[in-house]
Enzyme design. Structure first.
Site, short mmCIF file in Angstrom:
data_model
loop_
_atom_site.label_atom_id
_atom_site.label_comp_id
_atom_site.label_asym_id
_atom_site.label_seq_id
_atom_site.Cartn_x
_atom_site.Cartn_y
_atom_site.Cartn_z
N SER A 14 0.84 -1.19 0.00
CA SER A 14 0.00 0.00 0.00
C SER A 14 0.88 1.24 0.00
CB SER A 14 -0.89 0.01 1.25
OG SER A 14 -1.44 1.30 1.41
N HIS B 162 -1.21 -1.25 -4.23
CA HIS B 162 -2.49 -0.94 -3.61
C HIS B 162 -2.53 0.57 -3.39
CE1 HIS B 162 -6.03 -1.94 -1.14
NE2 HIS B 162 -5.63 -0.97 -0.34
N ASP C 213 -4.65 3.69 -2.05
CA ASP C 213 -5.75 4.04 -1.17
C ASP C 213 -6.30 5.41 -1.51
OD1 ASP C 213 -6.05 1.81 0.62
OD2 ASP C 213 -4.09 2.33 1.45
N MET D 49 -8.97 8.15 -0.48
CA MET D 49 -9.83 8.54 0.67
C MET D 49 -10.37 9.94 0.44
SD MET D 49 -7.52 7.28 3.86
CE MET D 49 -6.52 5.78 3.78
N HIS E 109 -8.27 1.19 -4.01
CA HIS E 109 -9.21 0.93 -2.91
C HIS E 109 -9.95 2.23 -2.64
CE1 HIS E 109 -9.65 -0.09 1.67
NE2 HIS E 109 -10.83 -0.01 1.05
N MET F 296 -12.07 4.37 -0.84
CA MET F 296 -12.72 4.66 0.45
C MET F 296 -13.44 5.99 0.32
SD MET F 296 -9.71 3.29 2.93
CE MET F 296 -8.45 3.33 1.67
N MET G 206 -11.55 -5.92 5.13
CA MET G 206 -10.71 -4.98 5.89
C MET G 206 -10.34 -5.61 7.24
SD MET G 206 -9.96 -2.42 4.07
CE MET G 206 -9.10 -1.47 5.33
N GLY H 120 -8.91 4.04 6.97
CA GLY H 120 -8.59 5.47 7.12
C GLY H 120 -7.13 5.76 7.36
N GLY I 74 -2.93 4.06 7.92
CA GLY I 74 -1.99 2.96 7.96
C GLY I 74 -1.46 2.77 9.38
N GLY I 75 -0.73 1.68 9.59
CA GLY I 75 -0.04 1.46 10.85
C GLY I 75 -0.91 1.02 12.01
N ASP J 213 -6.45 -6.36 4.25
CA ASP J 213 -5.80 -5.05 4.26
C ASP J 213 -5.84 -4.45 5.66
OD1 ASP J 213 -4.91 -2.47 3.80
OD2 ASP J 213 -6.64 -1.87 2.59
N GLY K 297 -2.69 -3.91 8.99
CA GLY K 297 -1.97 -4.60 10.06
C GLY K 297 -1.26 -5.87 9.63
N SER L 31 2.88 -0.21 6.05
CA SER L 31 4.02 0.12 6.91
C SER L 31 5.03 -1.02 6.98
CB SER L 31 3.52 0.51 8.31
OG SER L 31 2.54 -0.38 8.77
O1 LIG Z 1 -6.56 0.84 3.62
C1 LIG Z 1 -5.73 1.17 4.38
C2 LIG Z 1 -6.08 2.05 5.51
O2 LIG Z 1 -7.39 2.34 5.43
C3 LIG Z 1 -4.29 0.76 4.19
O3 LIG Z 1 -4.14 0.12 2.94
C4 LIG Z 1 -3.81 -0.17 5.25
O4 LIG Z 1 -4.08 0.29 6.50
C5 LIG Z 1 -2.35 -0.54 5.06
O5 LIG Z 1 -1.54 -0.04 6.04
P1 LIG Z 1 -0.77 -0.95 7.09
O6 LIG Z 1 -0.25 -2.16 6.35
O7 LIG Z 1 0.30 -0.05 7.58
O8 LIG Z 1 -1.77 -1.36 8.14
#
Ligand SMILES: O=C(CO)[C@H](O)[C@H](O)COP(=O)(O)O
Length: 248
Positions: A10, A35, A37, A39, A76, A78, A169, A174, A176-177, A203, A205, A226
Site C-alpha cells: 500500500s 495498492h 488508497d 480517501m 481501494h 474509500m 478490511m 482510514g 496505515g499502521g 488489508d 496490520g 508500513s
Molecule cells: O486501507 C488502508 C487504511 O485504510 C491501508 O491500505 C492499510 O491500512 C495498510 O496499512 P498498514 O499495512 O500499515 O496497516
C-alpha cells in the site's frame, strides 16, 4: 485451482514526495500489484489523492499483461460516492476498482449537502458499470459489516455483476499502521470455504507477525503498507509475505 499469492504494498506508507519512484522500485522489489488508497474525507476521516495522481503514477509501472497480473493498480476507493469516479479512474489507468459495499448501498450521497451527485447505485449495477468501463471490480467490507452481505453479488448468475475480488478490511479504514484485527479471519475462512477460486484480499496490520493467520484463513491477496515501506529491505519482506501465503 486456488488463486495465486499476490503481494500488494500500500503506497499509503510510501514517501508522498517521491511516489513515482516508490511505485517502480516496489514492483522491481518483487511486488505483484500496487495498492492505492483513495480517501475522500467523508467515507473515512482522512484524505489522500484522486485520479490525476493515479494517472501520473501510471507511466512508472507497466500495465498488467493479463487480468490481475503484475503491475495491477489496485485502487481501494474509500469514498462515499463510488459510482461518480469510475470513468475518471478508468481513464487514469486504474486496473482494479474496489468500492465499499457500505458506500454503494448507503443513501449518504443524496443527503450530503456537499455532494454533486444525484445518482447512487447498488453493488450489482456498480460492478457492471466498472466492467463496462474496462476495469476489474472489487468489493470491500469494513470490519463491522457481515460477510454474508457479499453472497448476493458473488452468487449472481450474471457474469458482469460478479466481482473479481473481495476485500476484507482487517483494520477500520482510514489510516496505515493500525493493529491487525484477528476477529476478521472467520470472514476470510467462510469465503474461502464457499468460493475456493475467489481472490480474497486482506488489508490492514499485515506483516511478518500476522501473515500466517491471514494465509491460514485463506487470504491470497495481501496488502501491506508500513511493513513494506517501513522496512530497511522491502524486497525481503515482500518475499517473506509471499512464502507465507504459498505455504498457507
Ligand atoms: O486501507 C488502508 C487504511 O485504510 C491501508 O491500505 C492499510 O491500512 C495498510 O496499512 P498498514 O499495512 O500499515 O496497516
Amino acid at each position: 485451482m486456488p488463486p495465486p499469492a499476490v503481494i500488494a504494498p500500500s503506497i499509503l506508507s510510501a514517501d508522498f514526495g517521491a511516489l513515482g519512484a516508490a511505485c517502480s522500485e516496489t514492483i522491481e522489489n518483487g511486488a505483484d500489484w500496487l495498492h492505492i488508497d483513495i480517501m475522500d474525507g467523508h467515507f473515512v476521516p482522512n484524505m489522500t489523492f484522486g485520479a490525476p495522481v493515479v494517472s501520473k503514477l501510471r507511466p512508472h509501472v507497466q500495465r498488467p499483461k493479463t487480468a490481475l497480473g503484475k503491475g495491477t493498480f489496485d485502487c481501494h476507493m474509500m469514498i462515499a460516492e463510488p459510482k461518480k469516479w469510475v470513468t475518471e479512474f478508468a481513464n487514469a489507468g486504474c486496473d482494479l476498482y474496489t468500492f465499499h459495499h457500505e458506500a454503494a448501498i448507503s443513501s449518504t450521497a443524496a443527503s450530503d449537502p456537499v455532494s454533486t451527485s444525484s445518482e447512487q447505485t447498488n453493488p450489482k449495477e456498480l460492478i457492471r458499470f466498472i466492467h463496462a468501463k474496462g476495469m476489474l471490480a472489487g468489493i470491500a467490507i469494513k470490519p463491522d459489516t457481515e460477510v454474508e452481505v457479499l453472497y448476493e453479488v458473488l452468487d449472481s448468475a450474471v457474469k458482469e455483476e460478479v466481482p473479481d475480488m473481495v476485500l476484507i478490511m482487517t483494520v477500520h479504514p482510514g489510516f496505515g499502521g493500525q493493529s491487525f484485527l484477528e476477529g476478521m479471519m472467520p470472514k476470510v475462512k467462510t469465503l474461502r470455504d464457499r468460493y475456493p477460486e475467489l481472490y480474497i484480499e486482506v488489508d490492514g496490520g499485515l506483516g511478518e507477525k500476522t501473515i500466517g493467520r491471514a494465509a491460514k484463513a485463506g487470504a491470497n491477496v495481501i496488502v501491506a503498507g508500513s511493513a513494506v515501506f517501513g522496512a530497511p529491505e522491502p524486497g525481503r519482506v515482500i518475499g517473506a509475505l509471499r512464502r507465507a501465503v504459498e505455504v498457507g
